[in-house]
Design a protein around this motif. Structure first.
Motif, PDB file in Angstrom:
ATOM      1  N   MET A  68     -26.739 -23.118 -31.944  1.00 56.63           N
ATOM      2  CA  MET A  68     -25.671 -22.353 -31.295  1.00 56.63           C
ATOM      3  C   MET A  68     -25.966 -22.058 -29.823  1.00 56.63           C
ATOM      4  SD  MET A  68     -24.277 -19.849 -34.332  1.00 56.63           S
ATOM      5  CE  MET A  68     -25.755 -18.855 -34.435  1.00 56.63           C
ATOM      6  N   GLY A  69     -26.538 -23.014 -29.126  1.00 59.29           N
ATOM      7  CA  GLY A  69     -26.827 -22.850 -27.701  1.00 59.29           C
ATOM      8  C   GLY A  69     -25.586 -22.828 -26.835  1.00 59.29           C
ATOM      9  N   PHE A  70     -24.421 -23.085 -27.447  1.00 55.78           N
ATOM     10  CA  PHE A  70     -23.160 -23.000 -26.710  1.00 55.78           C
ATOM     11  C   PHE A  70     -22.785 -21.546 -26.448  1.00 55.78           C
ATOM     12  CE2 PHE A  70     -22.291 -23.391 -31.225  1.00 55.78           C
ATOM     13  CZ  PHE A  70     -21.480 -22.292 -31.471  1.00 55.78           C
ATOM     14  N   GLU A  71     -23.500 -20.609 -27.083  1.00 58.32           N
ATOM     15  CA  GLU A  71     -23.298 -19.187 -26.815  1.00 58.32           C
ATOM     16  C   GLU A  71     -24.222 -18.822 -25.650  1.00 58.32           C
ATOM     17  OE1 GLU A  71     -24.172 -17.214 -30.502  1.00 58.32           O
ATOM     18  OE2 GLU A  71     -22.308 -17.913 -31.426  1.00 58.32           O
ATOM     19  N   PRO A  72     -23.652 -18.442 -24.499  1.00 63.34           N
ATOM     20  CA  PRO A  72     -24.471 -18.208 -23.301  1.00 63.34           C
ATOM     21  C   PRO A  72     -25.682 -17.299 -23.499  1.00 63.34           C
ATOM     22  CG  PRO A  72     -22.163 -18.218 -22.717  1.00 63.34           C
ATOM     23  CD  PRO A  72     -22.225 -18.277 -24.225  1.00 63.34           C
ATOM     24  N   PRO A  73     -25.568 -16.138 -24.192  1.00 62.90           N
ATOM     25  CA  PRO A  73     -26.753 -15.284 -24.331  1.00 62.90           C
ATOM     26  C   PRO A  73     -27.893 -15.974 -25.089  1.00 62.90           C
ATOM     27  CG  PRO A  73     -24.773 -14.037 -24.868  1.00 62.90           C
ATOM     28  CD  PRO A  73     -24.364 -15.475 -24.743  1.00 62.90           C
ATOM     29  N   ARG A  74     -27.555 -16.787 -26.086  1.00 65.85           N
ATOM     30  CA  ARG A  74     -28.591 -17.486 -26.860  1.00 65.85           C
ATOM     31  C   ARG A  74     -29.307 -18.521 -25.988  1.00 65.85           C
ATOM     32  NH1 ARG A  74     -28.821 -17.059 -32.214  1.00 65.85           N
ATOM     33  NH2 ARG A  74     -29.536 -19.190 -32.487  1.00 65.85           N
ATOM     34  N   LEU A  75     -28.531 -19.303 -25.230  1.00 62.63           N
ATOM     35  CA  LEU A  75     -29.139 -20.309 -24.366  1.00 62.63           C
ATOM     36  C   LEU A  75     -29.967 -19.646 -23.266  1.00 62.63           C
ATOM     37  CD1 LEU A  75     -29.591 -23.230 -23.540  1.00 62.63           C
ATOM     38  CD2 LEU A  75     -27.453 -23.115 -22.229  1.00 62.63           C
ATOM     39  N   ALA A  76     -29.438 -18.582 -22.685  1.00 56.72           N
ATOM     40  CA  ALA A  76     -30.171 -17.880 -21.623  1.00 56.72           C
ATOM     41  C   ALA A  76     -31.507 -17.356 -22.136  1.00 56.72           C
ATOM     42  CB  ALA A  76     -29.321 -16.746 -21.055  1.00 56.72           C
ATOM     43  N   ALA A  77     -31.518 -16.747 -23.297  1.00 57.84           N
ATOM     44  CA  ALA A  77     -32.761 -16.209 -23.872  1.00 57.84           C
ATOM     45  C   ALA A  77     -33.742 -17.337 -24.168  1.00 57.84           C
ATOM     46  CB  ALA A  77     -32.468 -15.417 -25.136  1.00 57.84           C
ATOM     47  N   TRP A  78     -33.251 -18.464 -24.683  1.00 58.04           N
ATOM     48  CA  TRP A  78     -34.110 -19.608 -25.010  1.00 58.04           C
ATOM     49  C   TRP A  78     -34.729 -20.185 -23.744  1.00 58.04           C
ATOM     50  CZ3 TRP A  78     -34.111 -25.112 -24.747  1.00 58.04           C
ATOM     51  CH2 TRP A  78     -34.860 -25.755 -25.731  1.00 58.04           C
ATOM     52  N   LEU A  79     -33.918 -20.333 -22.697  1.00 53.77           N
ATOM     53  CA  LEU A  79     -34.440 -20.846 -21.427  1.00 53.77           C
ATOM     54  C   LEU A  79     -35.411 -19.857 -20.784  1.00 53.77           C
ATOM     55  CD1 LEU A  79     -31.185 -22.399 -19.911  1.00 53.77           C
ATOM     56  CD2 LEU A  79     -33.192 -23.645 -20.780  1.00 53.77           C
ATOM     57  N   GLU A  80     -35.097 -18.579 -20.858  1.00 57.24           N
ATOM     58  CA  GLU A  80     -35.977 -17.557 -20.280  1.00 57.24           C
ATOM     59  C   GLU A  80     -37.351 -17.579 -20.951  1.00 57.24           C
ATOM     60  OE1 GLU A  80     -35.451 -13.083 -18.698  1.00 57.24           O
ATOM     61  OE2 GLU A  80     -34.863 -13.401 -20.786  1.00 57.24           O
ATOM     62  N   ALA A  81     -37.377 -17.758 -22.253  1.00 59.67           N
ATOM     63  CA  ALA A  81     -38.644 -17.808 -22.984  1.00 59.67           C
ATOM     64  C   ALA A  81     -39.505 -18.993 -22.541  1.00 59.67           C
ATOM     65  CB  ALA A  81     -38.381 -17.891 -24.487  1.00 59.67           C
ATOM     66  N   ARG A  82     -38.887 -19.995 -21.951  1.00 58.19           N
ATOM     67  CA  ARG A  82     -39.597 -21.186 -21.477  1.00 58.19           C
ATOM     68  C   ARG A  82     -39.780 -21.181 -19.962  1.00 58.19           C
ATOM     69  NH1 ARG A  82     -37.473 -21.260 -25.864  1.00 58.19           N
ATOM     70  NH2 ARG A  82     -38.219 -22.505 -27.607  1.00 58.19           N
ATOM     71  N   GLY A  83     -39.387 -20.085 -19.321  1.00 57.71           N
ATOM     72  CA  GLY A  83     -39.528 -19.977 -17.868  1.00 57.71           C
ATOM     73  C   GLY A  83     -38.575 -20.876 -17.111  1.00 57.71           C
ATOM     74  N   ARG A  84     -37.428 -21.209 -17.711  1.00 60.01           N
ATOM     75  CA  ARG A  84     -36.497 -22.151 -17.098  1.00 60.01           C
ATOM     76  C   ARG A  84     -35.109 -21.582 -16.859  1.00 60.01           C
ATOM     77  NH1 ARG A  84     -38.681 -25.691 -14.143  1.00 60.01           N
ATOM     78  NH2 ARG A  84     -40.102 -27.119 -15.167  1.00 60.01           N
ATOM     79  N   LEU A  85     -34.941 -20.277 -16.967  1.00 63.69           N
ATOM     80  CA  LEU A  85     -33.636 -19.663 -16.749  1.00 63.69           C
ATOM     81  C   LEU A  85     -33.406 -19.422 -15.262  1.00 63.69           C
ATOM     82  CD1 LEU A  85     -31.038 -18.351 -17.864  1.00 63.69           C
ATOM     83  CD2 LEU A  85     -32.319 -16.194 -17.957  1.00 63.69           C
ATOM     84  N   ASP A  86     -32.268 -19.874 -14.770  1.00 67.95           N
ATOM     85  CA  ASP A  86     -31.831 -19.547 -13.411  1.00 67.95           C
ATOM     86  C   ASP A  86     -31.187 -18.165 -13.500  1.00 67.95           C
ATOM     87  OD1 ASP A  86     -30.403 -19.165 -11.034  1.00 67.95           O
ATOM     88  OD2 ASP A  86     -29.955 -21.307 -10.822  1.00 67.95           O
ATOM     89  N   SER A  87     -31.966 -17.141 -13.195  1.00 70.96           N
ATOM     90  CA  SER A  87     -31.532 -15.745 -13.376  1.00 70.96           C
ATOM     91  C   SER A  87     -30.305 -15.401 -12.550  1.00 70.96           C
ATOM     92  CB  SER A  87     -32.665 -14.785 -13.033  1.00 70.96           C
ATOM     93  OG  SER A  87     -33.750 -15.009 -13.898  1.00 70.96           O
ATOM     94  N   SER A  88     -30.232 -15.921 -11.328  1.00 64.60           N
ATOM     95  CA  SER A  88     -29.065 -15.599 -10.494  1.00 64.60           C
ATOM     96  C   SER A  88     -27.803 -16.235 -11.074  1.00 64.60           C
ATOM     97  CB  SER A  88     -29.282 -16.023  -9.042  1.00 64.60           C
ATOM     98  OG  SER A  88     -29.438 -17.417  -8.950  1.00 64.60           O
ATOM     99  N   ALA A  89     -27.893 -17.446 -11.589  1.00 65.18           N
ATOM    100  CA  ALA A  89     -26.728 -18.081 -12.221  1.00 65.18           C
ATOM    101  C   ALA A  89     -26.331 -17.314 -13.480  1.00 65.18           C
ATOM    102  CB  ALA A  89     -27.033 -19.540 -12.555  1.00 65.18           C
ATOM    103  N   TRP A  90     -27.318 -16.848 -14.234  1.00 67.78           N
ATOM    104  CA  TRP A  90     -27.033 -16.079 -15.445  1.00 67.78           C
ATOM    105  C   TRP A  90     -26.315 -14.776 -15.102  1.00 67.78           C
ATOM    106  CZ3 TRP A  90     -25.494 -15.731 -19.952  1.00 67.78           C
ATOM    107  CH2 TRP A  90     -25.795 -14.701 -20.839  1.00 67.78           C
TER     108      TRP A  90
END
Length: 120
Positions: A64-86
């Protein structure tokens, strides 16, 4: 560069949404390998009701990575979230337009019954 795998099937609108979100929220370069599950009985058994499923190089999967909060949390856990875009996405400052996928549209019809693929 991050290597990711997307378990998908032709015509999956949720998969397209995940790809769009990934393009917006992923910080840095990434390589996305799309795996067509309908070509493999084992993949169908594992992913048919779960797609889209995004996996990292270690094999950790996100349903369910099509849900923005889930994808954001998954990317953040890997150090790959663009925080400003989020933050902009959360504030409604980003419009998500699906990117066309011409490579998928060029898939030969001979591999698809009646020109379509179905999961059922």
């Amino acid at each position: 560069m991050t290597r990711l795998t997307l378990y998908t099937t032709l015509g999956c609108h949720l998969c397209e949404r995940l790809e769009t979100l990934l393009a917006v929220l992923h910080r840095g370069e990434y390589r996305l390998e799309r795996v067509e599950i309908s070509d493999d009985t084992a993949l169908m058994a594992r992913y048919a009701v779960r797609i889209p499923v995004l996996a990292d190089a270690a094999g950790d999967e996100l349903d369910m990575g099509f849900e923005p909060p889930r994808l954001a949390a998954w990317l953040e856990a890997r150090g790959r979230l663009d925080s400003s875009a989020w933050r902009r996405l959360q504030a409604g400052g980003l419009e998500l337009e699906p990117e066309p996928s011409p490579a998928r549209e060029r898939e030969p019809l001979a591999r698809r019954p009646a020109g379509r693929r179905y999961l059922g």
